[in-house]
Design a protein around this motif. Structure first.
Motif, PDB file in Angstrom:
ATOM      1  N   UNK A   4       0.833  -1.185   0.000  1.00  0.00           N
ATOM      2  CA  UNK A   4       0.000   0.000   0.000  1.00  0.00           C
ATOM      3  C   UNK A   4       0.875   1.245   0.000  1.00  0.00           C
ATOM      4  N   UNK A   5       0.729   2.034  -1.062  1.00  0.00           N
ATOM      5  CA  UNK A   5       1.486   3.275  -1.172  1.00  0.00           C
ATOM      6  C   UNK A   5       0.698   4.438  -0.589  1.00  0.00           C
ATOM      7  N   UNK A  36       8.415   2.186  -9.068  1.00  0.00           N
ATOM      8  CA  UNK A  36       8.267   2.456 -10.491  1.00  0.00           C
ATOM      9  C   UNK A  36       7.288   3.605 -10.639  1.00  0.00           C
ATOM     10  N   UNK A  37       7.242   4.172 -11.819  1.00  0.00           N
ATOM     11  CA  UNK A  37       6.263   5.223 -12.093  1.00  0.00           C
ATOM     12  C   UNK A  37       5.745   5.078 -13.520  1.00  0.00           C
ATOM     13  N   UNK A  38       4.541   5.570 -13.717  1.00  0.00           N
ATOM     14  CA  UNK A  38       3.938   5.518 -15.044  1.00  0.00           C
ATOM     15  C   UNK A  38       3.163   6.800 -15.291  1.00  0.00           C
ATOM     16  N   UNK A  91       3.482  11.461 -12.357  1.00  0.00           N
ATOM     17  CA  UNK A  91       3.159  10.076 -12.717  1.00  0.00           C
ATOM     18  C   UNK A  91       2.447   9.415 -11.543  1.00  0.00           C
ATOM     19  N   UNK A  92       1.921   8.231 -11.809  1.00  0.00           N
ATOM     20  CA  UNK A  92       1.485   7.360 -10.730  1.00  0.00           C
ATOM     21  C   UNK A  92       2.702   6.546 -10.293  1.00  0.00           C
ATOM     22  N   UNK A  93       2.974   6.554  -9.013  1.00  0.00           N
ATOM     23  CA  UNK A  93       4.134   5.855  -8.462  1.00  0.00           C
ATOM     24  C   UNK A  93       3.684   4.566  -7.796  1.00  0.00           C
ATOM     25  N   UNK A  94       4.363   3.477  -8.154  1.00  0.00           N
ATOM     26  CA  UNK A  94       4.011   2.157  -7.660  1.00  0.00           C
ATOM     27  C   UNK A  94       5.153   1.571  -6.840  1.00  0.00           C
ATOM     28  N   UNK A  95       4.786   0.888  -5.767  1.00  0.00           N
ATOM     29  CA  UNK A  95       5.716   0.093  -4.997  1.00  0.00           C
ATOM     30  C   UNK A  95       5.611  -1.355  -5.484  1.00  0.00           C
ATOM     31  N   UNK A  96       6.752  -2.049  -5.562  1.00  0.00           N
ATOM     32  CA  UNK A  96       6.765  -3.419  -6.057  1.00  0.00           C
ATOM     33  C   UNK A  96       7.766  -4.246  -5.258  1.00  0.00           C
ATOM     34  N   UNK A  97       7.565  -5.560  -5.268  1.00  0.00           N
ATOM     35  CA  UNK A  97       8.442  -6.452  -4.511  1.00  0.00           C
ATOM     36  C   UNK A  97       8.792  -7.689  -5.325  1.00  0.00           C
ATOM     37  N   UNK A  98       9.968  -8.247  -5.073  1.00  0.00           N
ATOM     38  CA  UNK A  98      10.422  -9.469  -5.734  1.00  0.00           C
ATOM     39  C   UNK A  98      11.440 -10.161  -4.838  1.00  0.00           C
ATOM     40  N   UNK A 115      -0.724   2.077  -6.367  1.00  0.00           N
ATOM     41  CA  UNK A 115      -0.186   3.314  -6.903  1.00  0.00           C
ATOM     42  C   UNK A 115      -0.647   4.549  -6.160  1.00  0.00           C
ATOM     43  N   UNK A 116       0.162   5.593  -6.230  1.00  0.00           N
ATOM     44  CA  UNK A 116      -0.196   6.884  -5.650  1.00  0.00           C
ATOM     45  C   UNK A 116       0.210   7.970  -6.640  1.00  0.00           C
TER      46      UNK A 116
END
Length: 122
Positions: A4-5, A36-38, A91-98, A115-116
């Motif tokens: 959750x961003x 990441x951002x989009x 942009x919309x900024x996303x948090x991601x995990x791997x 995204x936020x």
């Protein structure tokens, strides 16, 4: 929801903003957290990534020297401190995990937040 961003908003050019990413316990056992951002009409773009210990980080060229990624494992949080913002950072900024090794390809990341939105006005 497992990532959750928060922290997005409207800021003037030259300003700063800090994004936060809250992760579930299971996801924090994965090594890598990233942002990441989009932007509208553009592909998702790598911003920054950090390893589990925080010892290693990687940044996308457009944000080097302006953005800083960090994490607090005790709180299960990741952060993105953004400074010297420009309208191109909108942009919309996303948090991601791997798992495993640090990476910058969004296809390598298996978990994503919703995204936020970050909007930088000129």
């Amino acid at each position: 929801v497992q990532l959750v961003e928060s922290g997005g908003g409207l800021v003037q050019a030259g300003g700063s903003l800090r994004l936060s990413c809250a992760a579930s316990t299971r996801l924090f056992t994965m090594n890598i957290l990233a942002w990441f951002r989009q932007a509208p009409g553009k592909e998702r773009e790598f911003v920054a990534a950090i390893t589990s210990s925080g010892a290693n980080t990687r940044y996308g060229d457009p944000v080097k020297g302006r953005f800083t990624i960090s994490r607090d494992n005790a709180k299960k949080m990741a952060y993105l401190q953004m400074t010297s913002l420009t309208p191109e950072d909108t942009a919309v900024y996303y948090c991601a995990a791997k798992r495993d090794s640090i990476a910058s390809n969004p296809a390598d990341f298996s978990s994503w937040g919703q995204g936020t939105q970050v909007t930088v006005s000129s």
